[in-house]
Design an enzyme around this catalytic site. Structure first.
Site, PDB file in Angstrom:
ATOM      1  N   CYS A 130      33.947  31.379  43.039  1.00 47.88           N
ATOM      2  CA  CYS A 130      33.724  32.672  43.407  1.00 47.88           C
ATOM      3  C   CYS A 130      32.814  33.245  44.560  1.00 47.88           C
ATOM      4  O   CYS A 130      31.929  32.229  44.849  1.00 47.88           O
ATOM      5  CB  CYS A 130      33.128  33.423  41.974  1.00 47.88           C
ATOM      6  SG  CYS A 130      32.867  35.185  42.280  1.00 47.88           S
ATOM      7  N   HIS A 171      40.801  36.540  37.121  1.00 41.30           N
ATOM      8  CA  HIS A 171      39.417  36.294  37.869  1.00 41.30           C
ATOM      9  C   HIS A 171      38.772  37.837  38.617  1.00 41.30           C
ATOM     10  O   HIS A 171      37.423  38.073  38.186  1.00 41.30           O
ATOM     11  CB  HIS A 171      39.258  35.204  38.773  1.00 41.30           C
ATOM     12  CG  HIS A 171      38.092  34.952  39.418  1.00 41.30           C
ATOM     13  ND1 HIS A 171      37.249  34.020  39.411  1.00 41.30           N
ATOM     14  CD2 HIS A 171      37.311  35.650  40.391  1.00 41.30           C
ATOM     15  CE1 HIS A 171      36.067  33.839  39.859  1.00 41.30           C
ATOM     16  NE2 HIS A 171      36.072  35.159  40.554  1.00 41.30           N
ATOM     17  N   GLU A 172      39.754  38.412  39.352  1.00 42.22           N
ATOM     18  CA  GLU A 172      39.186  39.417  39.858  1.00 42.22           C
ATOM     19  C   GLU A 172      39.024  40.636  38.703  1.00 42.22           C
ATOM     20  O   GLU A 172      38.130  41.518  38.921  1.00 42.22           O
ATOM     21  CB  GLU A 172      40.127  39.903  40.945  1.00 42.22           C
ATOM     22  CG  GLU A 172      40.334  39.144  42.179  1.00 42.22           C
ATOM     23  CD  GLU A 172      38.826  38.754  42.632  1.00 42.22           C
ATOM     24  OE1 GLU A 172      38.167  39.399  42.847  1.00 42.22           O
ATOM     25  OE2 GLU A 172      38.951  37.409  43.254  1.00 42.22           O
ATOM     26  N   HIS A 185      35.827  40.656  37.195  1.00 42.72           N
ATOM     27  CA  HIS A 185      34.721  41.425  38.001  1.00 42.72           C
ATOM     28  C   HIS A 185      34.537  42.939  37.732  1.00 42.72           C
ATOM     29  O   HIS A 185      33.321  43.504  37.618  1.00 42.72           O
ATOM     30  CB  HIS A 185      35.110  41.137  39.620  1.00 42.72           C
ATOM     31  CG  HIS A 185      34.444  39.889  40.071  1.00 42.72           C
ATOM     32  ND1 HIS A 185      33.238  39.467  40.123  1.00 42.72           N
ATOM     33  CD2 HIS A 185      35.103  38.900  40.578  1.00 42.72           C
ATOM     34  CE1 HIS A 185      33.432  38.243  40.617  1.00 42.72           C
ATOM     35  NE2 HIS A 185      34.086  37.929  40.740  1.00 42.72           N
TER      36      HIS A 185
HETATM   37 NI    NI Z   1      34.806  35.952  41.810  1.00 46.59          NI
END
Ligand code: NI
Length: 184
Positions: free
Chosen positions: A96, A138-139, A142
């Site tokens: 990341c 993953h995004e 966030h």
């Molecule tokens: Ni990330």
């Protein structure tokens, strides 16, 4: 314009992000800046909290993953919702831009269904598998205030503690612009 990337420990990375409207100020420019910032840092995805904004926006360009079936996979995700996650969990080594220098295996489900608006506020529903699902998961995390290290075992996290603290203090070795968290 290349923007500084927020680092582990910054409270904005822990916020539940909010939806935006087409009237969001300078949205086109913001999206262009996010892509530029991501390419500059050699990332394949970046989310708004990583440039300091707690809004439901992230961008992905999987070209750099260098896989035949991901060529040209470039998307802008606005107000995204993962509506389904299915299949077997599989481990993949994640990193990341907000947690530089650390890469760890994370297990996630194989397939997702996602609904989102693109940069023109056209609605889409798509199903992704394997690596592209992984990048989007993953995004997506966030914009939900989650980070990949949250999935690691307590022991593993304990082992990474000193390195995470270094990142928070801006002591990580990075070759892109970062924003060091202001801690109380
Ligand atoms: Ni990330």
């Amino acid at each position: 314009m290349i923007l500084p990337i927020t680092q582990y420990g910054d409270p904005v990375l822990r916020q539940m992000c909010t939806d935006i409207t087409p009237e969001y100020p300078n949205l086109k420019q913001l999206i262009a800046n996010m892509f530029e910032t991501m390419y500059n840092a050699s990332g394949v995805g970046i989310a708004a909290p990583q440039i300091g904004l707690p809004i439901r926006l992230f961008v992905v360009d999987a070209e750099a993953m260098d896989e035949e079936n991901l060529k040209g996979f470039k998307r802008v995700y606005i107000n995204a919702k993962i509506t389904e996650e299915q299949g077997e969990k599989w481990a993949y080594n994640e990193g990341c831009l907000s947690i530089p220098g650390i890469r760890e295996d994370v297990s996630r489900k194989e397939q997702i269904t996602i609904t989102y608006f693109d940069e023109n506020f056209v609605k889409h529903t798509e199903v992704y598998n394997a690596k592209i699902a992984r990048v989007v998961q993953h995004e997506y995390d966030h914009i939900e205030g989650k980070l990949f290290v949250d999935y690691l075992s307590p022991l593993k996290r304990e082992m990474l503690k000193a390195r995470l603290t270094n990142i928070t203090k801006g002591r990580a070795d990075v070759d892109y612009k970062i924003k060091i968290p202001k801690l109380k």
